[in-house]
Design a protein around this motif. Sequence first.
Motif, PDB file in Angstrom:
ATOM      1  N   LEU A 168     -12.096   8.804   2.908  1.00 35.38           N
ATOM      2  CA  LEU A 168     -12.655  10.148   2.328  1.00 35.38           C
ATOM      3  C   LEU A 168     -11.322  10.884   1.606  1.00 35.38           C
ATOM      4  O   LEU A 168     -11.718  11.513   0.576  1.00 35.38           O
ATOM      5  CB  LEU A 168     -13.307  10.997   3.534  1.00 35.38           C
ATOM      6  N   TYR A 169     -10.318  11.227   2.464  1.00 33.11           N
ATOM      7  CA  TYR A 169      -9.272  12.001   1.923  1.00 33.11           C
ATOM      8  C   TYR A 169      -8.839  11.313   0.494  1.00 33.11           C
ATOM      9  O   TYR A 169      -8.600  11.918  -0.531  1.00 33.11           O
ATOM     10  CB  TYR A 169      -8.304  12.103   2.939  1.00 33.11           C
ATOM     11  N   SER A 170      -8.721   9.900   0.650  1.00 27.32           N
ATOM     12  CA  SER A 170      -7.974   9.155  -0.448  1.00 27.32           C
ATOM     13  C   SER A 170      -9.033   9.389  -1.678  1.00 27.32           C
ATOM     14  O   SER A 170      -8.245   9.984  -2.877  1.00 27.32           O
ATOM     15  CB  SER A 170      -7.857   7.819  -0.182  1.00 27.32           C
ATOM     16  N   PHE A 171     -10.284   9.267  -1.683  1.00 24.03           N
ATOM     17  CA  PHE A 171     -11.196   9.443  -2.762  1.00 24.03           C
ATOM     18  C   PHE A 171     -11.011  10.747  -3.220  1.00 24.03           C
ATOM     19  O   PHE A 171     -10.954  10.863  -4.369  1.00 24.03           O
ATOM     20  CB  PHE A 171     -12.321   8.763  -2.155  1.00 24.03           C
ATOM     21  N   THR A 172     -11.336  11.689  -2.247  1.00 26.67           N
ATOM     22  CA  THR A 172     -11.573  12.882  -2.687  1.00 26.67           C
ATOM     23  C   THR A 172     -10.344  13.368  -3.479  1.00 26.67           C
ATOM     24  O   THR A 172     -10.319  14.302  -4.460  1.00 26.67           O
ATOM     25  CB  THR A 172     -11.822  13.938  -1.482  1.00 26.67           C
ATOM     26  N   SER A 173      -9.163  13.399  -2.879  1.00 19.32           N
ATOM     27  CA  SER A 173      -7.940  13.888  -3.446  1.00 19.32           C
ATOM     28  C   SER A 173      -7.439  13.460  -4.526  1.00 19.32           C
ATOM     29  O   SER A 173      -7.082  14.117  -5.477  1.00 19.32           O
ATOM     30  CB  SER A 173      -6.824  13.758  -2.336  1.00 19.32           C
ATOM     31  N   LEU A 174      -7.724  12.012  -4.826  1.00 22.95           N
ATOM     32  CA  LEU A 174      -7.309  11.379  -6.067  1.00 22.95           C
ATOM     33  C   LEU A 174      -8.412  11.784  -7.139  1.00 22.95           C
ATOM     34  O   LEU A 174      -7.681  11.917  -8.264  1.00 22.95           O
ATOM     35  CB  LEU A 174      -7.041  10.083  -5.840  1.00 22.95           C
ATOM     36  N   ILE A 230       0.690  -1.405  -0.044  1.00 20.16           N
ATOM     37  CA  ILE A 230      -0.192  -0.057  -0.137  1.00 20.16           C
ATOM     38  C   ILE A 230       0.615   1.323   0.075  1.00 20.16           C
ATOM     39  O   ILE A 230       0.541   2.099  -0.897  1.00 20.16           O
ATOM     40  CB  ILE A 230      -0.902   0.142   1.211  1.00 20.16           C
ATOM     41  N   LEU A 231       1.976   1.370   0.619  1.00 21.67           N
ATOM     42  CA  LEU A 231       2.666   2.472   0.930  1.00 21.67           C
ATOM     43  C   LEU A 231       3.564   2.713  -0.139  1.00 21.67           C
ATOM     44  O   LEU A 231       3.294   3.867  -0.933  1.00 21.67           O
ATOM     45  CB  LEU A 231       3.526   2.366   2.329  1.00 21.67           C
ATOM     46  N   PRO A 232       4.097   1.924  -0.920  1.00 18.71           N
ATOM     47  CA  PRO A 232       4.819   2.234  -2.320  1.00 18.71           C
ATOM     48  C   PRO A 232       3.812   2.706  -3.262  1.00 18.71           C
ATOM     49  O   PRO A 232       4.165   3.433  -3.996  1.00 18.71           O
ATOM     50  CB  PRO A 232       5.545   0.905  -2.555  1.00 18.71           C
ATOM     51  N   LEU A 233       2.923   2.069  -3.366  1.00 21.32           N
ATOM     52  CA  LEU A 233       1.804   2.047  -4.406  1.00 21.32           C
ATOM     53  C   LEU A 233       1.301   3.679  -4.411  1.00 21.32           C
ATOM     54  O   LEU A 233       0.572   4.184  -5.407  1.00 21.32           O
ATOM     55  CB  LEU A 233       0.516   1.253  -4.195  1.00 21.32           C
ATOM     56  N   SER A 234       1.484   4.279  -3.134  1.00 26.71           N
ATOM     57  CA  SER A 234       0.891   5.552  -2.941  1.00 26.71           C
ATOM     58  C   SER A 234       1.725   6.569  -3.982  1.00 26.71           C
ATOM     59  O   SER A 234       1.032   7.494  -4.568  1.00 26.71           O
ATOM     60  CB  SER A 234       1.177   6.346  -1.547  1.00 26.71           C
ATOM     61  N   LEU A 235       2.900   6.203  -4.294  1.00 28.47           N
ATOM     62  CA  LEU A 235       3.723   7.196  -5.060  1.00 28.47           C
ATOM     63  C   LEU A 235       3.174   7.098  -6.668  1.00 28.47           C
ATOM     64  O   LEU A 235       3.295   8.004  -7.074  1.00 28.47           O
ATOM     65  CB  LEU A 235       5.253   6.550  -4.913  1.00 28.47           C
ATOM     66  N   MET A 236       2.528   5.872  -6.848  1.00 26.80           N
ATOM     67  CA  MET A 236       2.352   5.784  -8.298  1.00 26.80           C
ATOM     68  C   MET A 236       0.751   6.184  -8.502  1.00 26.80           C
ATOM     69  O   MET A 236       0.399   6.624  -9.604  1.00 26.80           O
ATOM     70  CB  MET A 236       2.098   4.170  -8.665  1.00 26.80           C
ATOM     71  N   ALA A 237       0.025   6.255  -7.438  1.00 26.92           N
ATOM     72  CA  ALA A 237      -1.344   6.585  -7.380  1.00 26.92           C
ATOM     73  C   ALA A 237      -1.440   7.960  -7.761  1.00 26.92           C
ATOM     74  O   ALA A 237      -2.501   8.350  -8.146  1.00 26.92           O
ATOM     75  CB  ALA A 237      -1.887   6.236  -5.992  1.00 26.92           C
ATOM     76  N   VAL A 238      -0.688   8.836  -7.322  1.00 28.00           N
ATOM     77  CA  VAL A 238      -0.586  10.317  -7.814  1.00 28.00           C
ATOM     78  C   VAL A 238      -0.407  10.716  -8.981  1.00 28.00           C
ATOM     79  O   VAL A 238      -0.173  11.732  -9.325  1.00 28.00           O
ATOM     80  CB  VAL A 238       0.227  11.066  -6.511  1.00 28.00           C
ATOM     81  N   GLU A 239       0.323   9.704  -9.668  1.00 25.23           N
ATOM     82  CA  GLU A 239       0.790  10.197 -11.042  1.00 25.23           C
ATOM     83  C   GLU A 239      -0.026   9.427 -12.412  1.00 25.23           C
ATOM     84  O   GLU A 239      -0.041  10.107 -13.614  1.00 25.23           O
ATOM     85  CB  GLU A 239       2.144   9.688 -11.309  1.00 25.23           C
ATOM     86  N   ARG A 240      -0.783   8.526 -12.027  1.00 28.47           N
ATOM     87  CA  ARG A 240      -1.462   7.797 -13.136  1.00 28.47           C
ATOM     88  C   ARG A 240      -3.082   7.416 -12.469  1.00 28.47           C
ATOM     89  O   ARG A 240      -3.031   6.568 -11.506  1.00 28.47           O
ATOM     90  CB  ARG A 240      -0.697   6.319 -13.753  1.00 28.47           C
ATOM     91  N   LYS A 241      -3.982   7.588 -13.338  1.00 27.20           N
ATOM     92  CA  LYS A 241      -5.249   7.451 -13.021  1.00 27.20           C
ATOM     93  C   LYS A 241      -5.615   5.907 -12.904  1.00 27.20           C
ATOM     94  O   LYS A 241      -6.067   5.482 -11.716  1.00 27.20           O
ATOM     95  CB  LYS A 241      -6.180   7.831 -14.140  1.00 27.20           C
ATOM     96  N   GLU A 242      -4.918   5.049 -13.652  1.00 24.05           N
ATOM     97  CA  GLU A 242      -5.033   3.597 -13.568  1.00 24.05           C
ATOM     98  C   GLU A 242      -4.547   3.107 -11.880  1.00 24.05           C
ATOM     99  O   GLU A 242      -5.185   2.118 -11.248  1.00 24.05           O
ATOM    100  CB  GLU A 242      -4.337   2.762 -14.507  1.00 24.05           C
ATOM    101  N   ASP A 243      -3.315   3.634 -11.654  1.00 21.12           N
ATOM    102  CA  ASP A 243      -2.945   3.492 -10.579  1.00 21.12           C
ATOM    103  C   ASP A 243      -3.575   3.745  -9.177  1.00 21.12           C
ATOM    104  O   ASP A 243      -3.468   3.266  -8.238  1.00 21.12           O
ATOM    105  CB  ASP A 243      -1.358   4.094 -10.312  1.00 21.12           C
TER     106      ASP A 243
END
Length: 472
Positions: free
Chosen positions: A437-443, A387-400
Amino acid sequence: MAAPMSESWSWFLALAFGVSLLKCLLINTYHSTDFEVHRNWLAVTHSLPVSQWYLEETSEWTLDYPPLFAWFEYGLSHIAKYFDKEMLVVQHLNYASPATVLFQRLSVIFADVVFIYAVKECCKCVKCSRGSKDLLGKPSFVLAGLLLWNFGLLIVDHIHFQYNGFLFGILLLSVARHFQGRHLEGALLFALLLNLKHIYLYISPAYGIYLLRSYCFTKDSPDGSFNWRSLSLFRLATLGVIVCSVFALSFGPFILLGQLPQVLSRLFPFKRGLCHAYWAPNFWALYNMADKALSILGVKLKLFDVDRLPKASMTGGLVQEFQHSVLPSVSPLATLICTLISVLPAVFRVWFRPSGARGFLQCVIICALGSFMFGWHVHEKAVLMAILPLSLMAVERKEDAGIFLILATTGHFSLFPLLFTAPELPIKILLMMLFSLYSFTSLKMLFRHEGSLITIPEAVYLTENTRKQKSQ
């Protein structure tokens, strides 16, 4: 990835201060047996000579982390004595005076300085904002929130009790160094990490292949394939010296004492059950359920003699034998083979189709997930390694981002049984809801021009998870 050079970091300090304050408010919450585990290790390393550290067994919670973590505990013990010397007595089992609780909680909070620094370095590695003046439109801000306020780390370290933030800080800093092209520093940090907690062996294939392919081979052939003649023996030797030196400093004293087999037996107690006492939601949990269902069905259909049917024993926190009733019992070797098969595609891709640090990070995440799904005696908390390393990818690509939302929601929800006491019930629900809530809203705001992050079936699945969460 490119670093935003002129960005003000006042918001980062506010986020870090805010989460540190929250951690202080959780000092008097429930703590698990891991609290006693680490108190005992403080006592063992402080009161006994090095030659006795991996032999001492007054407590059932014997020292079973690599030597560098033992030295970490040794260093903490010299501060602990100013809080309460009684916590450093090996015979004082289950000792938890108010001063002891305060010290151990504060030690985790202060050790998280490493994690905070690593998060800042990771934030410098993500791409600049997409022209938004809003903080929620800045990938670096979103990433800082996802990491610093991660729900799993908060409850596992600062309620349940462990030092995962400190360790994940070293991992994330190592990843950041590879993104920055500082590969030797990244390798050194990962070698240190392995000697602090050996669970990170799960992701070592990603590190080994990436460093060999992208650092030791200096250039590819014209057709894109690797060229053996481009192997830099100097780089390979330098890398080997760094890694071997860390392991020599860590294990060297115990090799000289003739205790290496004893240390390794503590680090790898393969007689523990296939699954942890609280099952991680992985493949072997399904395997266990299938074995139980088949045994019940077999007895009802009179296919098995209930008196001759072996009694299943598949879990354990301490050393014990294990077996299944109907399905073949699974050995550590079988889990290793399954794990390797699950991660080989990602490892091969890094070798044959290298795509820089991003491909390396993808491989790290897949290795973590493969080990979580098929590893031996997997702890439920190991899902944080993905989960933690995936956070780095989550902010750069919609699919991630979509994958992150599913994994974080389900993975964090699976941690709920760790906190089973009534006073912590509203705390864990509130923190989980706020983080989700923060994860869904911010992404969603970050990718607001790129459509929905998750599909309708995925949304239904997560909604059902949320419903169960509220009903607990």
